[in-house]
Write an enzyme that holds these catalytic residues in place. Structure first.
Site, PDB file in Angstrom:
ATOM      1  N   GLU A  49     -25.067  -9.693 -23.531  1.00  0.00           N
ATOM      2  CA  GLU A  49     -24.642  -9.205 -22.218  1.00  0.00           C
ATOM      3  C   GLU A  49     -24.698 -10.379 -21.254  1.00  0.00           C
ATOM      4  O   GLU A  49     -25.729 -11.052 -21.135  1.00  0.00           O
ATOM      5  CB  GLU A  49     -25.560  -8.088 -21.719  1.00  0.00           C
ATOM      6  CG  GLU A  49     -25.428  -6.788 -22.480  1.00  0.00           C
ATOM      7  CD  GLU A  49     -26.366  -5.716 -21.946  1.00  0.00           C
ATOM      8  OE1 GLU A  49     -26.975  -5.940 -20.874  1.00  0.00           O
ATOM      9  OE2 GLU A  49     -26.500  -4.680 -22.597  1.00  0.00           O
ATOM     10  N   ASP A  60     -30.863  -3.893 -10.052  1.00  0.00           N
ATOM     11  CA  ASP A  60     -31.699  -4.900 -10.709  1.00  0.00           C
ATOM     12  C   ASP A  60     -32.996  -5.153  -9.965  1.00  0.00           C
ATOM     13  O   ASP A  60     -33.060  -5.077  -8.735  1.00  0.00           O
ATOM     14  CB  ASP A  60     -30.912  -6.214 -10.832  1.00  0.00           C
ATOM     15  CG  ASP A  60     -29.773  -6.092 -11.819  1.00  0.00           C
ATOM     16  OD1 ASP A  60     -30.057  -5.823 -12.997  1.00  0.00           O
ATOM     17  OD2 ASP A  60     -28.611  -6.252 -11.420  1.00  0.00           O
ATOM     18  N   TYR A 175     -25.698   2.697 -23.579  1.00  0.00           N
ATOM     19  CA  TYR A 175     -26.885   1.975 -23.099  1.00  0.00           C
ATOM     20  C   TYR A 175     -27.825   3.004 -22.481  1.00  0.00           C
ATOM     21  O   TYR A 175     -27.517   3.590 -21.446  1.00  0.00           O
ATOM     22  CB  TYR A 175     -26.443   0.943 -22.056  1.00  0.00           C
ATOM     23  CG  TYR A 175     -27.502  -0.037 -21.593  1.00  0.00           C
ATOM     24  CD1 TYR A 175     -28.822   0.338 -21.379  1.00  0.00           C
ATOM     25  CD2 TYR A 175     -27.162  -1.358 -21.329  1.00  0.00           C
ATOM     26  CE1 TYR A 175     -29.764  -0.558 -20.947  1.00  0.00           C
ATOM     27  CE2 TYR A 175     -28.100  -2.276 -20.874  1.00  0.00           C
ATOM     28  CZ  TYR A 175     -29.395  -1.869 -20.689  1.00  0.00           C
ATOM     29  OH  TYR A 175     -30.333  -2.762 -20.235  1.00  0.00           O
TER      30      TYR A 175
END
Length: 270
Positions: A49, A60, A175
């Protein structure tokens, strides 16, 4: 068969999970980042990734926020990220590369132009964390029409009513974000992950990769016994943050990748 399908099929035959590694493109600078990217497959990464730096990475945690800032300060752009993939593909046609990030830079770049250039560069998949299924026409549909997989995030709060909608246009792999929170957050228990994977498999035949909070070979091995893929990002990015030089950053990231790969590859043999 796409590179992602091929890779997960091969690993299923081998009886092991994939190590999926994340780095931010251009961190700590273009040249060192490209060396890391090129070195990851030999160090044991099965899928890569590659983060597309963005000024407001709201999903994040601190580690990847700082990586994004380092990359942007070093002059990284979306065009340069695509160029990194082109340079990687000169010597490696087998390892899948998934671009991960946010929709704003792609929107500004131009969706049609981005999809065409990503396809030409050798990008295999996209993870766009702030583009929900209700906006599939924006990017998921044109990307998949060009042969680029669109990978969805699912979380502990994605309930059974929502899952079918989330997974409807998913491809490549699913994911699973194992903890509620940002990247680099605390890790989930194996019991929780096992239950979550079982629930996902009732809704999809796609491989399931688990990420967020996996930092050590031991943690990676524990997840590799349960899922088709193990995603590690913040732990690798931290090796760049703490390095004394770009050269040391390259060495430290690849060393940790090798240790993680050993844990993943030996997980089901124990």
């Amino acid at each position: 068969m796409s590179r992602l399908e091929q890779r997960f099929s091969e690993l299923k035959q081998e009886g092991r999970a994939a190590l999926v590694t994340f780095i931010t493109a251009g961190d700590p600078g273009y040249d060192a980042s490209l060396k890391i990217l090129k070195g990851l497959p030999a160090a044991g990464a099965d899928v890569i990734e590659l983060g597309m730096p963005f000024t407001d990475p709201m999903a994040d945690g601190v580690a990847i926020q700082l990586a994004t800032l380092r990359a942007l300060d070093a002059g990284q752009t979306l065009a340069k990220t695509l160029q990194m993939v082109r340079e990687f593909r000169v010597d490696n046609q087998a390892t899948p590369i998934v671009l991960m990030g946010y929709y704003n830079p792609i929107h500004r770049f131009g969706v049609e132009k981005f999809v065409a250039e990503a396809n030409q560069a050798g990008v295999d998949g996209l993870i766009i964390v702030d583009l929900p299924p209700e906006h599939d026409a924006e990017l998921a549909a044109p990307a998949q029409a060009a042969g680029i997989d669109f990978i969805r995030l699912t979380t502990p709060t994605t309930d059974d009513a929502r899952l079918p909608r989330v997974l409807e246009r998913s491809s490549g792999f699913v994911y699973y974000v194992s903890v509620a929170g940002v990247t680099g957050a605390g890790s989930a228990t194996t019991e929780h992950v096992s239950e979550a994977i079982a629930r996902l498999r009732r809704h999809t035949d796609l491989p399931v990769s688990v990420g967020f909070g996996i930092r050590t070979p031991e943690q990676a091995a524990a997840i590799a016994r349960l899922a088709e893929g193990v995603v590690v990002g913040s732990a690798l990015v931290d090796k760049i943050a703490t390095a004394a030089s770009p050269e040391q950053a390259v060495d430290n990231v690849l060393a940790l990748c090798s240790a993680l790969a050993e844990g993943v590859r030996g997980a089901r043999k124990a």
